[in-house]
Design a protein around this motif. Structure first.
Motif, short mmCIF file in Angstrom:
data_model
loop_
_atom_site.label_atom_id
_atom_site.label_comp_id
_atom_site.label_asym_id
_atom_site.label_seq_id
_atom_site.Cartn_x
_atom_site.Cartn_y
_atom_site.Cartn_z
N UNK A 287 0.79 -1.18 -0.08
CA UNK A 287 -0.05 0.06 0.01
C UNK A 287 1.01 1.28 -0.05
N UNK A 288 1.73 1.23 0.58
CA UNK A 288 2.89 2.49 0.81
C UNK A 288 3.65 2.50 -0.48
N UNK A 289 3.98 1.48 -1.23
CA UNK A 289 4.51 1.64 -2.57
C UNK A 289 3.50 2.06 -3.50
N UNK A 290 2.39 1.74 -3.54
CA UNK A 290 1.15 2.30 -4.40
C UNK A 290 1.05 3.93 -4.07
N UNK A 291 0.78 4.14 -2.74
CA UNK A 291 0.71 5.59 -2.35
C UNK A 291 2.01 6.38 -2.96
N UNK A 292 3.12 6.17 -2.90
CA UNK A 292 4.23 6.55 -3.26
C UNK A 292 4.23 6.81 -4.84
N UNK A 297 3.63 10.23 -9.34
CA UNK A 297 3.11 10.33 -10.53
C UNK A 297 2.41 11.98 -10.80
N UNK A 298 1.61 12.13 -9.73
CA UNK A 298 0.74 13.38 -9.67
C UNK A 298 1.81 14.21 -9.46
N UNK A 299 2.72 14.58 -8.62
CA UNK A 299 3.63 15.55 -8.60
C UNK A 299 4.46 15.88 -9.80
#
Length: 456
Positions: A287-292, A297-299
């Motif tokens: 989950x942390x990898x997906x969040x990162x 990507x957004x940044x």
């Protein structure tokens, strides 16, 4: 289709050409009207002059006949015969019953010093009829006709005078047409020069807007020219300054947000290592990898495409080949076909990122990924194709929107947040090109990056 739209379809595309065409059309119309008025006035003057001349000829013939005795009429008539004037003696039974129209009777009487009875015997040409008079004779000149009048001499003898009138007004002299053509040419040249000078600021404004879309550090637009042009240039420069401030503020905000978001993620990752339950620890790490990944990507997308990246000649063949080799893996080979004929002037990092996104999509959502290069004088085309399921036709115009993910096009385990194609589209626009997405007839998706062969 309305009349205005029909006319617009035949108008040139550029504003300067349209203005010049409208002005020249008005000038040509004015010149044509002036020429017609000049010709009509000239024809009227010539017609009147010919009528007066014919009245002089008739009065002279009558004068010569009345100067001698009746016995000498045959000899006098023989002397009066010419190609354009025929005189003959007639008796009272042959006299026309129709009085003449116009001023012929008054004109002849004024020249002879007394009234003479005159009848109109009609014309012998296509203008024949009962018209008479100097005006009538002038009009007959335009019809290449002859006019016949019966006149009664002082001794009661009737004579018939047939006058052949020269057709039409004489042609205008050659120098008149030379003068007309020269004046039209001079005015047309002046019109073209003035229109070009008037529309030059608009071209500069369009060029400045196009340059600003690709480089926010471009110099400001010169604030010169007419009041309207200066006002437009000042408004454009104010907009440019606002955009630059907005981008600078966004960059500073993104730098702060990037640091603030990554710090707690790093702490959470470290704390997850303290969890004893291995399955829970792995789930939290995923989950942390997906969040990162989502944050990165957004940044990256919000950070923009580094518009200040310098433009340099890019070896497209080497770039594509290196990306294909890097993306190949056991059981998956990315092939390349075609080649670029010349180096492409562009932004290397942006193009590498766009092509990598397309290759990643082809590898994730399809099979047999391949790159095709097609180069031409106008554009360089870089296509990435696959044999996957493609994208629903209704979703093709939407997949380049940020965060859009068509149903069924991506599985949850493929990753991504719906920004890959948005970034590719922005890279294409940054180079003045476009991204074309199409489903292949044999199956799969074709994503073509079209880059114009012009300076960006």
């Amino acid at each position: 289709m309305t009349l205005g739209r029909r006319l617009a379809a035949f108008m040139p595309s550029s504003l300067s050409a349209r203005l010049a065409l409208i002005l020249l059309a008005g000038l040509a119309g004015a010149q044509s009207l002036s020429l017609w008025l000049h010709w009509s006035e000239r024809a009227a003057v010539v017609t009147e002059a010919r009528g007066l001349h014919m009245a002089d000829r008739i009065a002279d013939a009558v004068r010569q006949l009345e100067a001698g005795a009746a016995a000498g009429y045959p000899q006098a008539i023989a002397r009066l015969q010419t190609d354009d004037l025929r005189v003959a003696l007639i008796d009272a039974r042959q006299v026309s019953p129709f009085p003449p129209r116009g001023q012929i009777q008054a004109g002849v009487a004024a020249r002879l010093g007394g009234e003479r009875e005159i009848r109109s015997a009609g014309g012998m040409g296509k203008g024949g009829g009962m018209g008479g008079g100097m005006g009538g004779m002038g009009r007959m000149a335009q019809d290449s006709a002859s006019r016949t009048f019966d006149l009664r001499l002082r001794d009661g003898q009737w004579v018939r005078v047939t006058a052949t009138l020269q057709p039409g007004a004489p042609a205008l002299p050659g120098w008149f047409y030379v003068y007309l053509a020269a004046s039209l040419g001079i005015v047309a040249a002046v019109v073209m020069l003035v229109v070009r000078q008037a529309t030059t600021p608009l071209r500069h404004l369009a060029q400045a807007a196009d340059t600003l879309g690709q480089n926010l550090d471009a110099p400001p637009l010169a604030e010169a020219g007419s009041t309207e042009v200066r006002t437009a240039a000042q408004a454009f420069n104010r907009m440019r300054d606002k955009l630059r401030r907005l981008i600078e503020e966004r960059s500073r905000a993104l730098a702060a947000v990037s640091h603030d978001l990554r710090t707690p993620l790093t702490r959470l990752r470290l704390r997850s290592e303290l969890i004893e339950d291995e399955r829970l620890r792995e789930q939290m790490a995923a989950d942390l990898d997906a969040m990162a990944q989502m944050i990165d990507a957004t940044l990256d997308y919000l950070r923009g495409l580094r518009e200040n990246e310098p433009i340099r000649p890019i070896d497209i063949n080497a770039l594509v080949q290196s990306l294909a080799e890097d993306s190949s893996a056991p059981g998956r080979r990315v092939t390349v076909s075609g080649q670029a004929l010349h180096a492409y002037p562009g932004r290397l990092a942006a193009l590498r990122r766009a092509l990598q996104n397309l290759i990643d999509n082809a590898c994730k959502h399809g099979s047999n990924p391949r790159l095709r290069i097609a180069d031409g004088a106008e554009a360089l085309r870089l296509a990435v194709e696959d044999d996957g399921p493609g994208i629903p036709e209704a979703a093709l115009p939407l997949v380049t929107e940020p965060y859009y993910r068509p149903d069924g096009a991506r599985a949850a385990d493929t990753g991504g947040v719906g920004l890959g194609l948005s970034i590719v589209k922005d890279v294409a626009l940054l180079h003045g090109g476009e991204l074309i997405l199409a489903n292949r007839p044999a199956g799969g998706l074709s994503a073509t990056l079209v880059l114009p062969r012009t300076a960006t």
